[in-house]
Design a protein around this motif. Structure first.
Motif, mmCIF file in Angstrom:
data_model
loop_
_atom_site.group_PDB
_atom_site.id
_atom_site.type_symbol
_atom_site.label_atom_id
_atom_site.label_comp_id
_atom_site.label_asym_id
_atom_site.label_seq_id
_atom_site.Cartn_x
_atom_site.Cartn_y
_atom_site.Cartn_z
ATOM 1 N N SER A 192 0.838 -1.195 0.000
ATOM 2 C CA SER A 192 0.000 0.000 0.000
ATOM 3 C C SER A 192 0.874 1.247 0.000
ATOM 4 N N ALA A 193 0.289 2.362 -0.439
ATOM 5 C CA ALA A 193 0.975 3.657 -0.485
ATOM 6 C C ALA A 193 0.063 4.730 0.070
ATOM 7 N N SER A 194 0.678 5.711 0.723
ATOM 8 C CA SER A 194 -0.095 6.764 1.363
ATOM 9 C C SER A 194 0.657 8.077 1.242
ATOM 10 N N THR A 195 -0.045 9.167 1.553
ATOM 11 C CA THR A 195 0.578 10.492 1.500
ATOM 12 C C THR A 195 1.487 10.755 2.692
ATOM 13 N N ASP A 196 1.643 9.778 3.603
ATOM 14 C CA ASP A 196 2.605 9.946 4.696
ATOM 15 C C ASP A 196 4.030 9.665 4.240
ATOM 16 N N GLY A 197 4.207 9.260 2.942
ATOM 17 C CA GLY A 197 5.542 9.054 2.405
ATOM 18 C C GLY A 197 6.078 7.655 2.569
ATOM 19 N N GLN A 198 5.216 6.695 2.872
ATOM 20 C CA GLN A 198 5.659 5.327 3.080
ATOM 21 C C GLN A 198 4.967 4.374 2.116
ATOM 22 N N VAL A 199 5.698 3.315 1.736
ATOM 23 C CA VAL A 199 5.129 2.166 1.041
ATOM 24 C C VAL A 199 5.308 0.966 1.974
ATOM 25 N N LEU A 200 4.207 0.312 2.338
ATOM 26 C CA LEU A 200 4.240 -0.788 3.300
ATOM 27 C C LEU A 200 3.787 -2.077 2.628
#
Length: 592
Positions: free
Chosen positions: A282-290
């Motif tokens: 997943s990707a988010s606007t917090d700057g992380q790909v988990l």
């Protein structure tokens, strides 16, 4: 007193058949005009009267109530066994079979049914129902119809407070169901009474959703598992990841903890190609790909910080708004950011710095859509600001193709899974554009006004015929595309491959030329700096300048004198040679 007239006629003359024959025309009566009768006529003033020759009709539209259907199923159990026999026990069934086979009635019934079975088998062998009778005939090319699309169904948010359709996902087996995620993405605009539910719709029944999904926070993205049509994974507004199995109800089977989830809304989640079929990222606007394993969502299995400086600093990370993964390239993935950069990553790299391979500076604002071409994975499509761009992995400076700037903001896009040259885009003015870059690059092949609201999401069925568009007011519109845009055309792959190669070569030439110009400018700037540095070292003494000027002047004068002396010597030698030639000619004349 009644007056009665009696007319008598013979019975033979009743119903007598008419006899027609050919004869010349004859004049029965001739009435010449009588001018004296004009005095008896009274002239009336003329009056116009309009008369309609057909019935007056008016057109009306009526929405009839749709017939509601329900799906029912029957579980068939193996029958024919006595009540005290368990069909799953092999020994009991064998014992019963032996007992039945010894019975005389069983033998007689088998003999009777044998003839019937033989007749059916012979009948099946006589006619091959799968035979193709017209294999050798040439296929007649269909007449090219103009591009078109029609609305099949509209799935509306059943809640009073309408929410934006933020994500759409088709069921992998046949695409008869559509999962729709609803969420309000406007900052601080959601009310307390807003619903958190998302729905799975049957595309044949727009009246009522087939299933309700109940997350703990509104879903921003939702994705069906390509290996299992009963499982879905979704990303929530609060950053959590949830996993559903539709066979186990509408509550999530697993969901991540807030401590180990994203800090911002999850804008994209994709299933990974793995042996277990349970991995996603997943990707988010917090700057992380988990990365996640849906069997255990307590914490992510892996993390990547999208820091372009490759230091892994979360404070400098770029917020992710889109994500792309191609199963044929399992180690590579791409991330679209809020700042308009596309980051190409390699998951199998050893260090976090090596995982970020390169970046593409593509758009002025957030990248809302990012997808590789399913037929040419080295080329990918991006959508942001007012344009859609097609890129090549080998060229990082600029895109190889680009649409012109649209009047309205583009919000989503995707390639056609059937035709390699066709892609779809949706805009905030409610228009769906279908682009066929082999046919036309400057304008869309088909523009369709889907609704009066903004369109935010888009998804195409695997067969390329059905397109679903999600709007701001919770409407998911299902459209059917014409066969010309949903069937593979002749030589389309080879033509598009040649086009991509041509455009890539052109961009490489322009890139090399631009590099040369930069090098020249850099060398000029260095020379100018050196000259400025020489000037800044200090001016020379005036006496030295005078001495240098005098020496330069005298050296020039001496060089000029030497040049003139050499010229005079050459002229003298020429004159001497000419005199000798004249004397030789005179001597020859006297001797003759």
């Amino acid at each position: 007193m009644e007056i009665v007239h009696v007319y008598s006629k013979l019975r033979s003359e009743f119903g007598r058949q008419c006899l027609f024959s050919d004869r010349p025309a004859e004049l029965l009566l001739d009435l010449p005009p009588d001018p004296s009768l004009t005095l008896s006529f009274i002239q009336k003033s003329p009056r116009d009267q309009a008369v309609q020759a057909c019935w007056e009709t008016s057109e009306h539209q009526v929405n009839t109530e749709r017939f509601e259907t329900t799906s029912c199923g029957i579980n068939h159990m193996e029958g024919g066994w006595p009540k005290d026999i368990n069909p799953a026990e092999m020994e009991q069934t064998i014992r019963v079979r032996k007992k039945v086979e010894k019975d005389e009635s069983f033998i007689n019934s088998v003999l009777q049914l044998g003839s019937v079975m033989e007749h059916c088998i012979r009948q099946n062998n006589a006619v091959d129902i799968y035979q193709e009778c017209f294999e050798d005939e040439e296929v007649v090319e269909e007449i090219q119809e103009p591009p078109s699309a029609k609305t099949v169904n509209i799935f509306r948010d059943p809640n009073e407070i309408k929410r934006t359709v933020t994500s759409l996902s088709w069921q992998p087996d046949g695409g008869r169901k559509l999962a729709v995620a609803y969420s309000c993405l406007e900052f601080q605009k959601s009310s307390k009474d807003i619903s958190l539910d998302s729905y799975i719709w049957d595309i044949e029944n727009p009246n009522r959703p087939e299933m309700m999904l109940k997350p703990t926070s509104p879903l921003v993205c939702l994705d069906y598992n390509p290996k299992d049509s009963h499982t879905l994974v979704g990303g929530s507004y609060n950053g959590q990841i949830a996993f559903w199995d539709t066979r186990k109800g509408n509550q999530p089977v697993e969901f991540s903890s807030l401590e180990h989830s994203h800090r911002d809304p999850v804008y994209k989640i994709i299933w990974l190609q793995s042996k277990t079929g349970t991995d996603a990222f997943s990707a988010s606007t917090d700057g992380q790909v988990l990365w996640w394993d849906v069997r255990k969502l307590a914490e992510p299995t892996e993390c990547l910080v999208l820091d372009p400086s490759r230091e892994g600093n979360l404070d400098q990370a770029l917020g992710a708004t889109s994500l792309e993964f191609e199963p044929t390239m399992p180690t590579k993935f791409m991330v679209g950011t809020e700042q308009g950069l596309v980051i190409s990553c390699n998951r199998k790299a050893k260090t976090p710095a090596e995982k970020i391979v390169c970046t593409y500076d593509s758009h002025h604002g957030p990248i809302y859509a990012l997808q590789r071409n399913p037929f040419f994975p080295k080329n990918f499509l991006t959508v942001g600001d007012w344009t859609a761009r097609i890129w090549s992995e080998d060229i990082k400076e600029s895109s190889i193709m680009c649409t012109k700037y649209q009047m309205s903001y583009l919000t989503d896009a995707c390639w056609s899974p059937v035709r390699p040259s066709v892609f779809f885009t949706v805009k905030m003015d409610g228009v769906l554009d279908v682009w066929d870059i082999l046919f036309k690059q400057s304008d869309p092949t088909l523009s369709l006004k889907v609704c009066d609201n903004s369109l935010y999401s888009l998804s195409v069925q695997d067969n390329g015929r059905l397109v679903a568009c999600g709007s701001q007011l919770g409407e998911a519109t299902l459209l059917e595309i014409c066969s010309g845009l949903s069937n593979l055309q002749k030589n389309e792959k080879s033509l598009l491959a040649a086009m991509f190669e041509r455009e890539s070569k052109r961009e490489k030439i322009l890139e090399a030329r631009q590099r040369e110009v930069r090098l020249k400018e850099r060398s000029r700037s260095e020379q100018s700096r050196e000259e400025e540095a020489g000037r800044e070292e200090g001016e020379e003494d005036p006496k030295q300048l005078i001495v240098r000027a005098e020496s330069d002047f005298y050296s020039l004068v001496e060089a000029e004198v030497k040049r003139r002396e050499k010229k005079d010597e050459v002229m003298k030698e020429k004159d001497i040679c000419e005199e000798k030639d004249v004397k030789d000619e005179e001597q020859k004349g006297t001797s003759e």
